[in-house]
Motif scaffolding. Structure first.
Motif, PDB file in Angstrom:
ATOM      1  N   UNK A  15       0.850  -1.356  -0.068  1.00  0.00           N
ATOM      2  CA  UNK A  15      -0.064  -0.004  -0.005  1.00  0.00           C
ATOM      3  C   UNK A  15       0.787   1.254  -0.091  1.00  0.00           C
ATOM      4  N   UNK A  16       2.182   1.357   0.914  1.00  0.00           N
ATOM      5  CA  UNK A  16       2.868   2.633   0.756  1.00  0.00           C
ATOM      6  C   UNK A  16       3.413   2.491  -0.638  1.00  0.00           C
ATOM      7  N   UNK A  17       3.966   1.421  -1.122  1.00  0.00           N
ATOM      8  CA  UNK A  17       4.368   1.329  -2.843  1.00  0.00           C
ATOM      9  C   UNK A  17       3.519   2.205  -3.709  1.00  0.00           C
ATOM     10  N   UNK A  18       2.231   1.639  -3.431  1.00  0.00           N
ATOM     11  CA  UNK A  18       1.306   2.058  -4.321  1.00  0.00           C
ATOM     12  C   UNK A  18       0.963   3.585  -4.268  1.00  0.00           C
ATOM     13  N   UNK A  19       0.854   4.065  -2.821  1.00  0.00           N
ATOM     14  CA  UNK A  19       0.830   5.490  -2.672  1.00  0.00           C
ATOM     15  C   UNK A  19       1.897   6.388  -3.046  1.00  0.00           C
TER      16      UNK A  19
END
Length: 209
Positions: A15-19
């Motif tokens: 999720x952090x990478x997506x953001x």
């Protein structure tokens, strides 16, 4: 339980990478807008050339200079000023000297010959103060001409920097149970009660932050 916690830790990193990816795409878009914007402010100056008897009337008088620097808003004063010698040069020669500039002026201004006038274009986001010494006809020190910086690019630069500042926060928030794979933490997942079957998960080429 170990596998469930491991999955949640990996999901938090994903999720952090997506953001972060979406933010980087926004940064790229902002950068493209800044590169495409050409709304630079300009001013043309009626310069004086040497008309002394016996001298070349196409040249600036010996000792003439132009001073370029970042203007302090509201004061018109010069900071980190560059003094460029134009004495003994033609108008086109002065244009070349300004464009080649010194360390501070290089990449900040663009000069041209505007039908016999000296045209100065401010291609930076900071206000530019211009003055001269000698008899060149440029504004004297203390009454500098100020050409405003590119406000559109300045706003986009601010937006870009705000997005950049969010990247670290997104990376810091991508953790679960105190383990953050984006910060190089090691995640150990145990598959049996004795701990003889397990796997370690960690970012490749991790760096200390």
């Amino acid at each position: 339980d170990s596998m469930a916690n491991g999955i949640k830790t990996i999901e938090a990193a994903n999720n952090g990478l997506t953001a972060i990816t979406k933010t980087l795409e926004s940064m790229q878009s902002t950068l493209r807008q800044a590169r495409q914007d050409k709304s630079f402010e300009t001013e043309s100056f009626e310069v004086k050339l040497d008309v002394t008897a016996g001298n070349d009337p196409t040249l600036f008088t010996a000792g003439d200079t132009i001073v370029l620097g970042e203007a302090t808003k509201g004061l018109g004063s010069l900071a980190t000023a560059d003094t460029i010698t134009i004495g003994g040069l033609t108008l086109d020669g002065a244009v070349k000297a300004i464009n080649e500039g010194t360390a501070g002026a290089a990449g900040q201004v663009r000069a041209s010959n505007d039908n016999g006038k000296l045209r100065i274009e401010n291609i930076s986001t900071s206000d530019l103060a211009i003055s001269g010494t000698g008899a060149a006809g440029l504004p004297a020190s203390g009454s500098e001409a100020v050409i405003e910086g590119n406000a559109v690019r300045a706003d986009l630069a601010l937006q870009y920097n705000e997005l950049r500042d969010q990247l670290d926060k997104m990376s810091d928030d991508a953790s679960f149970n105190g383990i953050n794979l984006l910060r190089g933490d090691n995640l150990k997942i145990t598959f049996n009660e004795t701990g003889t079957s397990s796997i370690d998960i960690q970012a490749k080429d991790k760096q200390s932050v």
